[in-house]
Every structure is written in structure tokens, then in C-alpha cells.
Scaffold this motif. Structure first.
Motif, mmCIF file in Angstrom:
data_model
loop_
_atom_site.group_PDB
_atom_site.id
_atom_site.type_symbol
_atom_site.label_atom_id
_atom_site.label_comp_id
_atom_site.label_asym_id
_atom_site.label_seq_id
_atom_site.Cartn_x
_atom_site.Cartn_y
_atom_site.Cartn_z
ATOM 1 N N MET A 1 42.626 78.620 34.504
ATOM 2 C CA MET A 1 43.430 77.263 34.512
ATOM 3 C C MET A 1 44.789 77.972 35.219
ATOM 4 O O MET A 1 45.007 78.899 35.316
ATOM 5 C CB MET A 1 43.769 76.843 33.074
ATOM 6 C CG MET A 1 42.385 76.409 32.448
ATOM 7 S SD MET A 1 41.797 75.047 33.148
ATOM 8 C CE MET A 1 42.802 73.712 33.137
ATOM 9 N N GLN A 2 45.414 76.663 35.866
ATOM 10 C CA GLN A 2 46.476 77.040 36.732
ATOM 11 C C GLN A 2 47.554 75.763 35.822
ATOM 12 O O GLN A 2 47.356 74.836 35.734
ATOM 13 C CB GLN A 2 46.451 76.164 37.971
ATOM 14 C CG GLN A 2 45.483 76.680 38.796
ATOM 15 C CD GLN A 2 44.774 75.996 39.690
ATOM 16 O OE1 GLN A 2 44.258 74.648 39.626
ATOM 17 N NE2 GLN A 2 44.477 76.178 41.135
ATOM 18 N N VAL A 3 48.455 76.756 34.920
ATOM 19 C CA VAL A 3 49.370 76.066 34.097
ATOM 20 C C VAL A 3 50.881 76.278 34.699
ATOM 21 O O VAL A 3 51.245 77.305 35.157
ATOM 22 C CB VAL A 3 49.298 77.114 32.701
ATOM 23 C CG1 VAL A 3 50.439 76.465 31.960
ATOM 24 C CG2 VAL A 3 48.085 77.036 32.150
ATOM 25 N N PHE A 4 51.430 75.186 34.684
ATOM 26 C CA PHE A 4 52.920 75.087 35.197
ATOM 27 C C PHE A 4 53.859 74.635 34.051
ATOM 28 O O PHE A 4 53.632 73.617 33.447
ATOM 29 C CB PHE A 4 52.832 73.698 36.121
ATOM 30 C CG PHE A 4 52.088 73.949 37.549
ATOM 31 C CD1 PHE A 4 52.715 74.479 38.643
ATOM 32 C CD2 PHE A 4 50.816 73.640 37.581
ATOM 33 C CE1 PHE A 4 52.046 74.820 39.811
ATOM 34 C CE2 PHE A 4 50.081 73.792 38.636
ATOM 35 C CZ PHE A 4 50.711 74.362 39.763
ATOM 36 N N VAL A 5 54.822 75.492 33.874
ATOM 37 C CA VAL A 5 55.606 75.190 32.517
ATOM 38 C C VAL A 5 57.080 74.521 33.556
ATOM 39 O O VAL A 5 57.663 75.097 34.146
ATOM 40 C CB VAL A 5 56.345 76.640 32.257
ATOM 41 C CG1 VAL A 5 57.136 76.389 31.041
ATOM 42 C CG2 VAL A 5 54.981 77.552 31.790
ATOM 43 N N CYS A 6 57.051 73.458 32.766
ATOM 44 C CA CYS A 6 58.058 72.386 33.347
ATOM 45 C C CYS A 6 59.258 71.972 32.313
ATOM 46 O O CYS A 6 58.677 71.742 31.168
ATOM 47 C CB CYS A 6 57.491 71.107 33.971
ATOM 48 S SG CYS A 6 56.376 71.580 35.064
ATOM 49 N N GLY A 7 60.246 71.886 32.812
ATOM 50 C CA GLY A 7 61.268 71.115 32.064
ATOM 51 C C GLY A 7 62.890 71.359 32.462
ATOM 52 O O GLY A 7 62.756 72.255 33.260
ATOM 53 N N MET A 8 63.537 70.417 32.051
ATOM 54 C CA MET A 8 65.033 70.508 32.532
ATOM 55 C C MET A 8 65.706 71.974 32.410
ATOM 56 O O MET A 8 65.282 72.547 31.447
ATOM 57 C CB MET A 8 65.940 69.357 31.858
ATOM 58 C CG MET A 8 67.353 69.561 32.420
ATOM 59 S SD MET A 8 67.551 69.309 34.130
ATOM 60 C CE MET A 8 69.553 69.446 34.073
ATOM 61 N N ARG B 1 63.036 73.663 38.398
ATOM 62 C CA ARG B 1 62.989 72.829 39.778
ATOM 63 C C ARG B 1 61.395 72.166 39.843
ATOM 64 O O ARG B 1 61.371 71.192 40.605
ATOM 65 C CB ARG B 1 63.078 73.688 41.039
ATOM 66 C CG ARG B 1 64.479 74.047 40.839
ATOM 67 C CD ARG B 1 64.456 75.408 41.879
ATOM 68 N NE ARG B 1 65.838 76.182 41.865
ATOM 69 C CZ ARG B 1 66.137 76.990 40.968
ATOM 70 N NH1 ARG B 1 65.035 77.277 40.116
ATOM 71 N NH2 ARG B 1 67.185 77.712 41.055
ATOM 72 N N LEU B 2 60.391 72.560 39.224
ATOM 73 C CA LEU B 2 58.978 72.011 39.289
ATOM 74 C C LEU B 2 59.114 70.436 38.828
ATOM 75 O O LEU B 2 58.286 69.850 38.952
ATOM 76 C CB LEU B 2 58.151 72.721 38.366
ATOM 77 C CG LEU B 2 57.553 74.186 39.086
ATOM 78 C CD1 LEU B 2 56.937 75.022 37.967
ATOM 79 C CD2 LEU B 2 56.656 73.871 40.286
ATOM 80 N N CYS B 3 60.080 70.433 37.919
ATOM 81 C CA CYS B 3 60.166 68.909 37.463
ATOM 82 C C CYS B 3 60.302 67.713 38.838
ATOM 83 O O CYS B 3 59.870 66.935 38.698
ATOM 84 C CB CYS B 3 61.616 68.454 36.655
ATOM 85 S SG CYS B 3 61.416 69.415 35.135
ATOM 86 N N LEU B 4 60.930 68.284 39.842
ATOM 87 C CA LEU B 4 61.142 67.500 40.975
ATOM 88 C C LEU B 4 60.001 67.748 42.028
ATOM 89 O O LEU B 4 59.362 67.122 42.797
ATOM 90 C CB LEU B 4 62.432 68.071 41.631
ATOM 91 C CG LEU B 4 63.686 67.651 40.602
ATOM 92 C CD1 LEU B 4 64.948 68.373 41.315
ATOM 93 C CD2 LEU B 4 63.728 66.196 40.621
ATOM 94 N N THR B 5 59.570 69.046 42.062
ATOM 95 C CA THR B 5 58.594 69.694 43.224
ATOM 96 C C THR B 5 57.226 69.817 42.940
ATOM 97 O O THR B 5 56.488 69.942 43.664
ATOM 98 C CB THR B 5 59.238 70.928 43.707
ATOM 99 O OG1 THR B 5 59.006 71.931 42.920
ATOM 100 C CG2 THR B 5 60.540 71.012 44.142
ATOM 101 N N LEU B 6 56.722 69.526 41.529
ATOM 102 C CA LEU B 6 55.415 69.516 41.171
ATOM 103 C C LEU B 6 54.663 68.809 42.117
ATOM 104 O O LEU B 6 53.176 69.386 42.265
ATOM 105 C CB LEU B 6 55.432 69.250 39.636
ATOM 106 C CG LEU B 6 53.928 69.512 39.100
ATOM 107 C CD1 LEU B 6 53.626 70.991 39.082
ATOM 108 C CD2 LEU B 6 54.009 69.004 37.636
#
Length: 320
Positions: A1-8, A107-112
Motif C-alpha cells: 500500500m501507498q500511505v500518505f501522512v497529511c496534516g497542517m 505540504r501534501l495537504c496542497l500537493t497530494l
């Protein structure tokens, strides 16, 4: 699985990333992470190459993590430069050899969305924290970054990141983690995170021991910036519904006009600072030439605009 940890920023993403690493998820080769510093003494758990790609995505719209107005104002059909897209795809192919893996960067919040285009089975881990604590922590971060935010600007940044994250993850399997819950009951929160990841289809994990979790989660490192006995900053009413959505998902609201205006004002203020620094640098580079001009003025007191004449007039006026 490909997991993205995102948050401000300042929302506990580093803590959650470390817990995923304890569960056996791949992070990266030795030396690939950002170094530990006093801002985050237990590590950011951010890969340099991932952060660089996200910075490049923002820079393509003249934005940085704390000044996102240009990114938010980009055209609906805006696309990153082809070379950047190719680099992003190549990076994902490289990491994908080590499933299950995670990458973490606020930054993934914006670029995901630009990462998800190249993924097959992505899962988002959405991290949130009391918005009062995030706003106060952003103010405290100014001691390190040199960027000072007003309460309105910090709220606008928090809202922009949160709304963008909710939009990007609305069609993904999501696991929601509250920073405050992890601090309050680390072992219970870690077990809940483990179970939620498995329910989302993430396989190949190991359950961390209580000792491993306790050794990493340290409530004493909380960086809220709210001093003991001091009231938390008062936030506008629109904050509470967005905060609730960041804990469970749901219909995504538009970015408020108040926050968009605050971000536009922040952008203008920071741009003026940049311009002032450029002027100062240019003047410094020409210091010798300016000194020569002043010296010539001193030697020509008959000229009405000369430095010597103006100084003489000023001293005469002072004497009177």
C-alpha cells in the motif's frame, strides 16, 4: 500500500509517521530524512527528496509553505511543468519497490492530487490537532523561521491546508488521527491506528509494543506555544466545523473569503519584505559607487543639491 501522512504543520504528522515506521512501514534509505533540530527534537520523518518535490510544486506558482496564495489562485486547469511531473513519477516508482511505504510532508495537504495521479492503492492518514494549539504553535515557530503570523493569517493558513486536504482525500480510504488523543493515551491511539490501517487494506504491518510506543511519544515535547495560565487565542466560528471534518471526513466546504483575503494580505506583506531585501542587497553591492558619489557632492558645495550644502542648512536651522 501507498500511505500518505497529511496534516497542517504542527499537527502531529511527525509523531504519526514515526508510529507507522514502528509498524514496519518503509520510510527511506539511511540519511534520506531531514535532520533533527530544536524545532522537532525527535525528527520530522520527512524525506528530503519528497520535500524538495513539494517545494518545487509550490514554487511553480510562486508559492512557499507559508505563502500559498499563488497556489490557491492558480487556474483550474493548471499543470506542473512536465519535467517536474516526470521527476515526481520517477520518485514514486523508486519508493514503490518497498511496499508498504509512507511519505509524510505537511505540504501534501496542497500537493497530494499531483502525487495521487501516479498511485494505484493510496491511503491517506489525516492528522489533526486543536486549531488553537496549531495557531499558537505557528506563532512560536516564528522564533526559528523568522516568519511572524498574525492570528488571522495563522487561521487562514490552517483553513487553507485543511480544506485542500479534505478535497484531495474525499475519494480515498482515510484514517483519522488526533494528535491530542495520541498524547493522552499513546498505546490506545496506536492500537486504533493499527486497526484502522488494516481495515483500509494496508497489509504487512506489525503491532508495536507498549514499550516502543512509550519510548517515542513524549507529552513533554508538545509545542503548542500556549503558555501556562494564558488563554488560547480566540478563533472565528468557521474553525470548529472544519476541525470536526478533519477528524471524521465529510462534505468539503469552500475556503472562506475571510481566509482568502488574509492570505492575499500575507502574500502582499511578504512580497514587500522580499522587495525591500532586494533593494538593500543592491545598495550594499553598490556601496563603493554610492560612497564615491557622496564624496563628489562633498567637494562641490556650490551645487544646490550637494550633501555639504544640505548639511550646512540643517546645522544652521538647528542652531536657530
Amino acid at each position: 500500500m501507498q500511505v500518505f501522512v497529511c496534516g497542517m504543520h504542527r499537527s502531529g504528522t511527525s509523531m504519526v509517521a514515526r508510529l507507522l515506521n514502528l509498524m514496519g512501514m518503509y520510510f527511506g534509505p539511511e540519511g534520506s530524512g531531514l535532520p533533527v533540530n530544536r524545532e522537532n527534537p525527535k525528527g520530522f520523518w520527512e524525506r528530503r527528496d519528497v520535500v524538495e518535490l513539494n517545494d518545487r510544486l509550490l514554487a511553480a506558482t510562486d508559492s512557499v509553505w507559508y505563502d500559498v496564495y499563488g497556489f490557491l489562485a492558480r487556474d483550474t486547469g493548471w499543470r506542473p511543468p512536465q519535467g517536474l511531473v516526470a521527476d515526481l513519477r520517477a520518485k514514486l516508482l523508486d519508493i514503490d519497490a518497498y511496499r508498504p511505504w509512507f511519505i509524510k510532508d505537511p505540504r501534501l495537504c496542497l500537493t497530494l492530487p499531483y502525487w495521487l495521479e501516479h498511485c494505484e492503492r493510496p491511503v491517506a492518514v489525516v492528522c489533526s490537532r486543536s486549531p488553537q494549539a496549531v495557531v499558537a504553535s505557528l506563532a512560536k515557530r516564528a522564533e526559528i523561521t523568522g516568519v511572524v503570523f498574525s492570528v488571522d493569517e495563522a487561521v487562514a493558513l490552517w483553513e487553507a491546508y485543511g480544506v485542500a486536504l479534505l478535497r484531495a482525500t474525499r475519494s480515498l480510504p482515510c484514517v483519522f488521527v488526533r494528535y491530542d488523543d495520541v498524547l493522552a493515551t499513546p498505546e490506545t491511539a496506536c492500537a486504533a491506528l493499527f486497526d484502522a490501517l488494516e481495515a483500509a487494506g494496508v497489509t504487512g504491518l506489525r503491532r508495536p509494543s507498549a514499550a516502543e510506543v512509550a519510548a517515542f511519544v513524549d507529552a513533554g515535547l508538545q509545542r503548542s506555544g500556549i503558555a501556562s495560565g494564558r488563554a488560547a487565542p480566540a478563533l472565528p466560528e468557521r474553525v470548529a466545523p472544519i476541525d470536526a471534518l478533519l477528524q471524521r471526513g465529510g462534505a468539503v466546504p469552500p475556503l472562506s473569503r475571510a481566509s482568502l483575503d488574509a492570505l492575499a494580505g500575507l502574500h502582499s506583506r511578504l512580497w514587500q519584505v522580499v522587495q525591500s531585501r532586494r533593494v538593500a542587497a543592491a545598495l550594499t553591492a553598490r556601496a563603493a559607487d554610492i560612497g564615491a558619489v557622496l564624496a563628489r557632492d562633498e567637494s562641490a558645495p556650490s551645487e544646490p543639491w550637494s550633501v555639504a550644502r544640505l548639511r550646512k542648512l540643517a546645522s544652521t536651522k538647528s542652531a536657530k
